[in-house]
Design a protein around this motif. Sequence first.
Motif, PDB file in Angstrom:
ATOM      1  N   LEU A  92       0.988  -1.251   0.118  1.00 30.86           N
ATOM      2  CA  LEU A  92       0.031  -0.040   0.012  1.00 30.86           C
ATOM      3  C   LEU A  92       0.856   1.312  -0.033  1.00 30.86           C
ATOM      4  N   HIS A  93       0.897   2.051  -1.111  1.00 33.26           N
ATOM      5  CA  HIS A  93       1.480   3.289  -1.121  1.00 33.26           C
ATOM      6  C   HIS A  93       0.720   4.314  -0.814  1.00 33.26           C
ATOM      7  N   VAL A  94       1.021   4.837   0.360  1.00 36.54           N
ATOM      8  CA  VAL A  94       0.144   6.151   1.088  1.00 36.54           C
ATOM      9  C   VAL A  94       0.760   7.535   0.737  1.00 36.54           C
ATOM     10  N   LEU A  95      -0.015   8.589   0.056  1.00 39.99           N
ATOM     11  CA  LEU A  95       0.641   9.415  -0.517  1.00 39.99           C
ATOM     12  C   LEU A  95      -0.202  10.764  -0.171  1.00 39.99           C
ATOM     13  N   TYR A  96       0.368  11.712   0.552  1.00 38.69           N
ATOM     14  CA  TYR A  96      -0.095  13.103   0.842  1.00 38.69           C
ATOM     15  C   TYR A  96       0.535  14.023  -0.087  1.00 38.69           C
ATOM     16  N   VAL A  97      -0.280  14.887  -0.798  1.00 44.52           N
ATOM     17  CA  VAL A  97       0.134  15.963  -1.600  1.00 44.52           C
ATOM     18  C   VAL A  97      -0.120  17.270  -0.952  1.00 44.52           C
ATOM     19  N   ALA A  98       1.144  17.879  -0.550  1.00 42.66           N
ATOM     20  CA  ALA A  98       1.253  19.305   0.064  1.00 42.66           C
ATOM     21  C   ALA A  98       0.612  20.060  -1.265  1.00 42.66           C
ATOM     22  N   ASP A  99      -0.387  20.788  -1.352  1.00 44.18           N
ATOM     23  CA  ASP A  99      -1.131  21.478  -2.587  1.00 44.18           C
ATOM     24  C   ASP A  99      -0.221  22.437  -2.691  1.00 44.18           C
ATOM     25  N   THR A 100       0.481  22.783  -3.920  1.00 42.90           N
ATOM     26  CA  THR A 100       1.249  24.098  -4.002  1.00 42.90           C
ATOM     27  C   THR A 100       0.375  25.152  -4.557  1.00 42.90           C
ATOM     28  N   ASN A 101      -0.835  24.741  -4.549  1.00 36.68           N
ATOM     29  CA  ASN A 101      -1.920  26.003  -5.325  1.00 36.68           C
ATOM     30  C   ASN A 101      -2.300  26.846  -4.099  1.00 36.68           C
ATOM     31  N   ARG A 102      -1.820  26.212  -2.903  1.00 40.72           N
ATOM     32  CA  ARG A 102      -2.350  27.033  -1.686  1.00 40.72           C
ATOM     33  C   ARG A 102      -1.095  27.422  -0.696  1.00 40.72           C
TER      34      ARG A 102
END
Length: 141
Positions: free
Chosen positions: A33-43
């Motif tokens: 299981l790959h767990v990915l959190y994307v820190a949104d660079t649009n914010r």
Amino acid sequence: MYDDILFPTDGSDPSKEAFEYAVDLAATYGARLHVLYVADTNRDSVTTIGGEVVDALETEGERVVADVEERAREHGVEAVTEVLQGDPSTTILDYADDRGIDCIVMATRGRSGLKGLLLGSVTDRVVRQSSMPVLVVSNDE
């Protein structure tokens, strides 16, 4: 059938519900299981604390993926975690392509009508652009 499953998460309640599907699927197939959190660079999420530059979204992401990794281990599932910066849908799709992901499991808040159209959805963009299966777990709010 599935060796690598991607679970993008933002730590929200709908994501927590989708985790149950992701971890069950991974356990059933003996998949990683790959767990990915994307820190949104649009914010804007960068601040200075005590003279040190800190990205609040990255810090939150590290906490979220560590929690999910621990929960996956409790289910006997191997988890790989990563926090990346970028546009969420693009980053999720790039991650999946780069790592040969077999299936993506993600949540949606079940928005419809004008509200859903105006707000857009990371999940919607991933579903429309993905070359691999996407399991969408709906949470009607």
